[in-house]
Design an enzyme around this catalytic site. Structure first.
Site, mmCIF file in Angstrom:
data_model
loop_
_atom_site.group_PDB
_atom_site.id
_atom_site.type_symbol
_atom_site.label_atom_id
_atom_site.label_comp_id
_atom_site.label_asym_id
_atom_site.label_seq_id
_atom_site.Cartn_x
_atom_site.Cartn_y
_atom_site.Cartn_z
ATOM 1 C CB SER A 167 84.405 19.898 -8.859
ATOM 2 O OG SER A 167 83.804 20.460 -7.695
ATOM 3 C CE1 TYR A 184 88.996 20.250 -6.566
ATOM 4 C CE2 TYR A 184 86.942 21.468 -6.375
ATOM 5 C CZ TYR A 184 87.617 20.276 -6.514
ATOM 6 O OH TYR A 184 86.914 19.090 -6.603
#
Ligand SMILES: NC(=O)c1ccc[n+]([C@@H]2O[C@H](COP(=O)([O-])OP(=O)(O)OC[C@H]3O[C@@H](n4cnc5c(N)ncnc54)[C@H](OP(=O)(O)O)[C@@H]3O)[C@@H](O)[C@H]2O)c1
Length: 237
Positions: free
Chosen positions: A131, A141
């Site tokens: 990501s 994350y």
């Protein structure tokens, strides 16, 4: 030759588009997800084999791996923002959030790739979806996705002598997924699109085509890399 392809987290979003791309190429495709009814429905619509498998569960992943004598392409798409149960204290909340994000985004791909790497065939490829959050998002994350890139770079050195490539695809904002779990506002989406050079959101097909390329003959010397697909929202040099 009919290729054998496994895509985790492919009942919707990016994984589903990746699965559709390989099915369109005539590959024998297996998809996974955690919910039986969604796995069954997506597999039927795609013309793929569906296996219920939580990529964070080592026993389920082992059972998944035992279905394959050989594998040409592995694409780890399973992941997303962790949603742990509320905890009693602030520190316990922090721990729960980090565990959820590391489990869902790092250990999921570590378990699946470790279980499947013995059967990855020469000329094959392993891909994990990272990501832009690894560059931009400071929390658990982003840290999980950054660690995924580090681990995949080391994996590339291990698999390279066997003729297997290993890369991470790092998407920017991709529309038409459930990633944001309904929390995306028009203003936030406009801001994310404004960051790009091509002034559009990414699509699941953008990522599917990149995964398909990484599994092609033309990409055999591309390994140990993080491939950014974000319309210029994050640039490398
Ligand atoms: N959308 C974006 O803007 C964006 C940007 C950068 C990176 N990504 C990454 O792209 C990947 C795919 O996300 P998406 O955007 O396509 O989201 P999505 O639409 O929510 O799809 C996620 C898929 O993964 C499955 N899944 C989640 N956890 C799983 C697990 N532990 N085991 C097996 N399957 C699991 C989901 O099915 P079940 O929930 O039913 O299991 C679903 O099929 C993720 O790794 C995400 O972090 C997305």
């Amino acid at each position: 030759m009919t290729r054998t392809v496994l895509i985790t987290g492919a009942t919707r979003g990016i994984g589903r588009a990746v699965a559709a791309r390989f099915v369109a190429d005539g590959a024998r495709v297996t998809i996974t997800g955690r919910r039986a009814e969604l796995v069954e429905g997506a597999a039927k619509e795609l013309g793929a084999t569906g296996v219920v498998c939580d990529a964070t569960d080592p026993r389920a992943v082992q059972a998944l791996a035992e279905r394959f004598d050989t594998l040409d392409v592995l694409v780890n798409c399973a992941g997303g923002l962790g949603n742990p149960e509320p905890a009693a204290t602030e520190l316990e909340s922090v721990l729960a959030q980090w565990r959820a994000d590391l489990n869902g985004n790092l250990l999921s791909a570590v378990l699946t790739t470790t279980a499947l790497k013995p059967v990855l065939a020469p000329g094959g490829t392993a891909v994990a979806v990272g990501s832009i959050g690894a560059e931009r998002r400071g929390g658990s994350y982003g840290a999980a996705k950054a660690a995924l890139g580090a681990w995949y770079a080391a994996l590339s050195a291990e698999l390279g002598p066997r003729g297997v490539t290993a890369n991470v695809i790092s998407p920017g904002y991709i529309a038409d997924t459930d990633f944001f779990q309904g929390a995306m506002t028009d203003a936030r989406e406009a801001a994310l699109i404004a960051e790009t050079h091509d002034k559009r959101a990414g699509t699941p097909d953008d990522i599917a085509e990149t995964a398909f390329f990484l599994a092609s003959v033309g990409a055999r010397h591309i390994t140990g890399q993080t491939i950014h697909v974000n319309g210029g929202a994050f640039t490398t040099r």
